[in-house]
Design a protein around this motif. Sequence first.
Motif, PDB file in Angstrom:
ATOM      1  N   PRO A 364     -71.382  -6.859  38.001  1.00  0.00           N
ATOM      2  CA  PRO A 364     -70.536  -8.050  38.148  1.00  0.00           C
ATOM      3  C   PRO A 364     -69.446  -8.089  37.072  1.00  0.00           C
ATOM      4  O   PRO A 364     -69.573  -7.479  36.004  1.00  0.00           O
ATOM      5  CB  PRO A 364     -71.528  -9.201  37.965  1.00  0.00           C
ATOM      6  N   VAL A 365     -68.394  -8.824  37.360  1.00  0.00           N
ATOM      7  CA  VAL A 365     -67.242  -8.911  36.448  1.00  0.00           C
ATOM      8  C   VAL A 365     -67.672  -9.396  35.068  1.00  0.00           C
ATOM      9  O   VAL A 365     -67.191  -8.897  34.040  1.00  0.00           O
ATOM     10  CB  VAL A 365     -66.169  -9.859  37.036  1.00  0.00           C
ATOM     11  N   SER A 366     -68.608 -10.339  35.019  1.00  0.00           N
ATOM     12  CA  SER A 366     -69.048 -10.876  33.718  1.00  0.00           C
ATOM     13  C   SER A 366     -69.674  -9.790  32.858  1.00  0.00           C
ATOM     14  O   SER A 366     -69.458  -9.741  31.642  1.00  0.00           O
ATOM     15  CB  SER A 366     -70.045 -12.016  33.931  1.00  0.00           C
ATOM     16  N   TRP A 367     -70.468  -8.932  33.506  1.00  0.00           N
ATOM     17  CA  TRP A 367     -71.081  -7.823  32.775  1.00  0.00           C
ATOM     18  C   TRP A 367     -70.016  -6.819  32.330  1.00  0.00           C
ATOM     19  O   TRP A 367     -70.077  -6.304  31.209  1.00  0.00           O
ATOM     20  CB  TRP A 367     -72.123  -7.121  33.648  1.00  0.00           C
ATOM     21  N   LYS A 368     -69.048  -6.534  33.181  1.00  0.00           N
ATOM     22  CA  LYS A 368     -67.997  -5.568  32.829  1.00  0.00           C
ATOM     23  C   LYS A 368     -67.185  -6.054  31.626  1.00  0.00           C
ATOM     24  O   LYS A 368     -66.855  -5.274  30.724  1.00  0.00           O
ATOM     25  CB  LYS A 368     -67.077  -5.343  34.025  1.00  0.00           C
ATOM     26  N   LYS A 369     -66.905  -7.344  31.589  1.00  0.00           N
ATOM     27  CA  LYS A 369     -66.156  -7.899  30.443  1.00  0.00           C
ATOM     28  C   LYS A 369     -66.970  -7.749  29.164  1.00  0.00           C
ATOM     29  O   LYS A 369     -66.436  -7.387  28.110  1.00  0.00           O
ATOM     30  CB  LYS A 369     -65.834  -9.369  30.699  1.00  0.00           C
ATOM     31  N   ARG A 370     -68.252  -8.035  29.275  1.00  0.00           N
ATOM     32  CA  ARG A 370     -69.127  -7.922  28.114  1.00  0.00           C
ATOM     33  C   ARG A 370     -69.162  -6.481  27.602  1.00  0.00           C
ATOM     34  O   ARG A 370     -69.078  -6.230  26.393  1.00  0.00           O
ATOM     35  CB  ARG A 370     -70.526  -8.391  28.495  1.00  0.00           C
ATOM     36  N   LYS A 373     -65.918  -5.245  26.003  1.00  0.00           N
ATOM     37  CA  LYS A 373     -65.809  -5.747  24.635  1.00  0.00           C
ATOM     38  C   LYS A 373     -66.678  -4.906  23.701  1.00  0.00           C
ATOM     39  O   LYS A 373     -66.276  -4.587  22.575  1.00  0.00           O
ATOM     40  CB  LYS A 373     -66.231  -7.208  24.582  1.00  0.00           C
ATOM     41  N   GLU A 383     -64.194   1.016  30.384  1.00  0.00           N
ATOM     42  CA  GLU A 383     -64.935   1.012  31.648  1.00  0.00           C
ATOM     43  C   GLU A 383     -65.170   2.423  32.188  1.00  0.00           C
ATOM     44  O   GLU A 383     -66.047   2.638  33.037  1.00  0.00           O
ATOM     45  CB  GLU A 383     -64.200   0.166  32.708  1.00  0.00           C
TER      46      GLU A 383
END
Length: 610
Positions: A364-370, A373, A383
């Motif tokens: 999910p996008v939230s995991w990718k952002k984490r 970072k 990524e």
Amino acid sequence: MASTAPLTVSLASALKTTRSHQRDLEQLSPFELKDYLITLAKDNQQTSASTMLNAGRGNPNWIATEPRDAFFLLGRFAMKEARRVHDQVILAGMPAKKGCAARLRKFLSKHKGEEGHGFLAGVLEYGVKVKGFDPDEWIHELTDSIIGDHYPVPPRALVHIEQVVHDYLIKEMCDGRPPKGKFDLFPVEGGTAAMCYIFDSLLQNGLLKQGDTIALFLPTFTPYIEIAHLERFQFKIVAINANSMRADGTHDWHYPASEIAKLENPKIKLAVTVNPSNPPSVAFSPVEMKQIVRLIRKNPDLVLVTDDVYGTFVPNFRSLMAEVPHNTICVYSFSKNFGCTGWRLGVIATHETNTMDRRIAELPVSWKKRLNKRYGALTMEPEKIKFIDRMVADSRNVALNHTAGLSLPQQVQMGFFALSHLLDLKDAYKHLTMEIVRRRRDALWQGLGIPMPPEDPMRGWYYVELDFMVWAKVMYGEGFCKYMVSNYEPVDFLFRLAEKSGVVLMDGGGFGGPPWSIRISLANLDDSDYAKIGKYMVEAATEYVEAWKHSELVRSGPTAGKGQKVKASAAKRSAAGKKAGVSGARKAVKQAVKKADSAAKSAKKGAAGK
């Protein structure tokens, strides 16, 4: 009027370690329990003429000589190269690249006949003629690395060493029949570090979450069980048990189809296996392997971790990395085959196209952002970092990624160990190690005085796992088994061996095996010692049999149930009861001891003749 006092069950001679204390100690890891047993065995050694026989830990008592001799010879060349650049006696420069291959050839011509000469010459030629390496690039990587004057660059693996170790894994883990594509390698500080890095990075990258369900093929190396229960992970475990039995009621240590079918459970995110297994040392059969492959095709998201440290002890071994490469993280340690546990040499292998990378890309996008970072300081496109490179970074808390990687001298020695099999076209060394453990197996069985199990081409024999309860049931039936369960802890046999005979074995139940099973390493004692261990095991087992038979005699006698008491001490039993109850057992012990002594003498003569 007859007494109604309860009948006292006859027991084997008392031990220093009481049953209640044994019950407490059973909570320990089998490796920690082993240390306690060693203390007892040492006490026995001080009070008797016997020598402690520690067949607990699996550190082999052999070493591979050629790759070590070549390593130290290369070290001498490297020091000459360093002093050639700058020499102030107690301070030197760094080896230079240009012309170093030619200088090595000249060095070798001056050191013909020295230990390691032929092997080091083979190392040079393998790199140049087989791999097509630039001679100076290849030799400078080895020379500069053995000096250890730089950080590992690239941090994951040295360029040339990675290719050499890759060749070794293809030959030994894939039986020379690799899948399409190649594997990326991460040399690490032994299999222990590999396990830590894998579990950590699977969690860090969202491929596993606290409380997830994982499958463990049992029995297995105890730390895999213990890691799963740590607070950080708290995994739910689905046990896949090697509980297949032969027609005679003995274990063959394979996995029934019904057990492997548990992998169909969609909740299982990860499956972990040691193949060949630890302790049984049995590899997946072709039938078992085909079933696993079919199940993976139905569940392409499942990640497999396979620890193949004992693979070289099974002829024509083929790992899961060869059969289902895209789903598999392979762990291989050089420690057992080459006798180098102190070097701490292991490697993690993942296929260049793998499930882990695909699943990270689908997070999910939230995991990718984490994650972007977390790894953002390493590259402008975090990524795109592969899972195996994330492991490298995670091994140093990401921020110290630039100083990650296995030390360069360790990588050189790893490369030389790998080359020892690549240059050994007849597999002479591998056949020697196989012969050693099988010879010791034969001595153990001679000491035990029981029939050898049927031949199994998938069995490596690095360890033996024996189930006391299977033997008890086959030899004496359910009555004896019930007697043992009622009166002893499963580890009592181990304590009896340590206290009475100075023999240290390991608790097979601690590896997820049957609770009354025992692990015996065939790697770390002299051949003749295994006949003695077999003899001592028979003696310890006979103590239980004698006591049980005496109890049965009392129970079935004319005064049974009328207040007769039988004291636990064998020394104080009545002469008549002792004669009637144990004569058969004593005869069996004498025969076993005679066989064991003969086996020990034969092994000694064989060793002297070599």
